[in-house]
Design a protein around this motif. Structure first.
Motif, mmCIF file in Angstrom:
data_model
loop_
_atom_site.group_PDB
_atom_site.id
_atom_site.type_symbol
_atom_site.label_atom_id
_atom_site.label_comp_id
_atom_site.label_asym_id
_atom_site.label_seq_id
_atom_site.Cartn_x
_atom_site.Cartn_y
_atom_site.Cartn_z
ATOM 1 N N SER A 96 3.270 -3.611 7.036
ATOM 2 C CA SER A 96 3.659 -2.834 5.866
ATOM 3 C C SER A 96 5.153 -2.544 5.980
ATOM 4 O O SER A 96 5.696 -2.493 7.077
ATOM 5 N N TYR A 97 5.802 -2.282 4.832
ATOM 6 C CA TYR A 97 7.256 -2.123 4.826
ATOM 7 C C TYR A 97 7.699 -0.852 4.119
ATOM 8 O O TYR A 97 7.003 -0.339 3.241
ATOM 9 N N TRP A 98 8.893 -0.370 4.520
ATOM 10 C CA TRP A 98 9.552 0.771 3.905
ATOM 11 C C TRP A 98 10.984 0.391 3.573
ATOM 12 O O TRP A 98 11.587 -0.452 4.237
ATOM 13 N N SER A 99 11.534 1.048 2.558
ATOM 14 C CA SER A 99 12.927 0.789 2.189
ATOM 15 C C SER A 99 13.732 2.083 2.247
ATOM 16 O O SER A 99 13.183 3.185 2.228
ATOM 17 N N THR B 87 11.005 4.868 1.478
ATOM 18 C CA THR B 87 10.076 4.620 0.379
ATOM 19 C C THR B 87 9.125 3.503 0.778
ATOM 20 O O THR B 87 9.568 2.428 1.198
ATOM 21 N N ARG B 88 7.838 3.771 0.663
ATOM 22 C CA ARG B 88 6.831 2.771 1.000
ATOM 23 C C ARG B 88 6.878 1.648 -0.032
ATOM 24 O O ARG B 88 6.929 1.896 -1.229
ATOM 25 N N LEU B 89 6.866 0.416 0.438
ATOM 26 C CA LEU B 89 6.883 -0.753 -0.440
ATOM 27 C C LEU B 89 5.477 -1.344 -0.545
ATOM 28 O O LEU B 89 4.641 -1.133 0.334
ATOM 29 N N GLU B 90 5.246 -2.096 -1.589
ATOM 30 C CA GLU B 90 3.967 -2.774 -1.764
ATOM 31 C C GLU B 90 3.904 -4.059 -0.930
ATOM 32 O O GLU B 90 2.827 -4.606 -0.738
ATOM 33 N N ASP B 91 5.055 -4.529 -0.471
ATOM 34 C CA ASP B 91 5.122 -5.772 0.309
ATOM 35 C C ASP B 91 4.290 -5.678 1.576
ATOM 36 O O ASP B 91 4.196 -4.620 2.190
ATOM 37 N N TRP C 15 9.295 -1.626 9.216
ATOM 38 C CA TRP C 15 7.941 -2.156 9.064
ATOM 39 C C TRP C 15 7.039 -1.582 10.152
ATOM 40 O O TRP C 15 7.503 -1.050 11.152
ATOM 41 N N LYS D 213 14.993 -3.140 2.230
ATOM 42 C CA LYS D 213 13.959 -3.103 3.251
ATOM 43 C C LYS D 213 14.575 -2.624 4.563
ATOM 44 O O LYS D 213 15.577 -3.164 5.022
#
Length: 118
Positions: A85-88, A70-74, A96, A93
């Motif tokens: 950019s980050y994914w969880s 899942t793409r994160l807004e972080d 990246w 997390k």
């Protein structure tokens, strides 16, 4: 640090030209699994070595199961690489990437790194 004509130069290298980052092909297959999920499998990973940090494997995006992440807004900022950019996975997390890295680090564009300790 890879040589480049630097239309988008990294300010970190301008201030600290002796900071060393190397990128080379990984000569082994890389498999990433977490909590029973297969997340990546690649024979085209890159190894990034930076200063005294542990080496980081960057895997081509096409070899990563992005549908499981899942793409994160972080995002965070590195003066040598750019914005990360980050994914969880399952709310934690997991990975990246530098989607628009500075020119000196353009080799890692299109690659994703996973947290090895997770």
């Amino acid at each position: 640090m890879p040589e480049t004509s630097a239309a988008n130069p990294a300010p970190g290298f301008l201030k600290h030209p002796d900071h060393k980052i190397t990128i080379e092909p990984c000569d082994q297959e890389v498999i990433v699994e977490r909590r029973g999920h297969s997340l990546a499998k690649s024979r085209n990973a890159l190894i990034l070595r930076e200063a005294s940090y542990p080496p980081v494997l960057y895997i081509p995006r096409q070899d990563v199961a992005l549908d499981r992440l899942t793409r994160l807004e972080d995002n965070t900022y590195c003066p040598f690489k750019g914005y990360a950019s980050y994914w969880s996975l399952d709310g934690d997390k997991a990975a990246w990437s530098y989607e628009k890295p500075y020119d000196e680090m353009s080799t890692i564009k299109g690659h994703i790194a996973f947290y090895p300790e997770k």
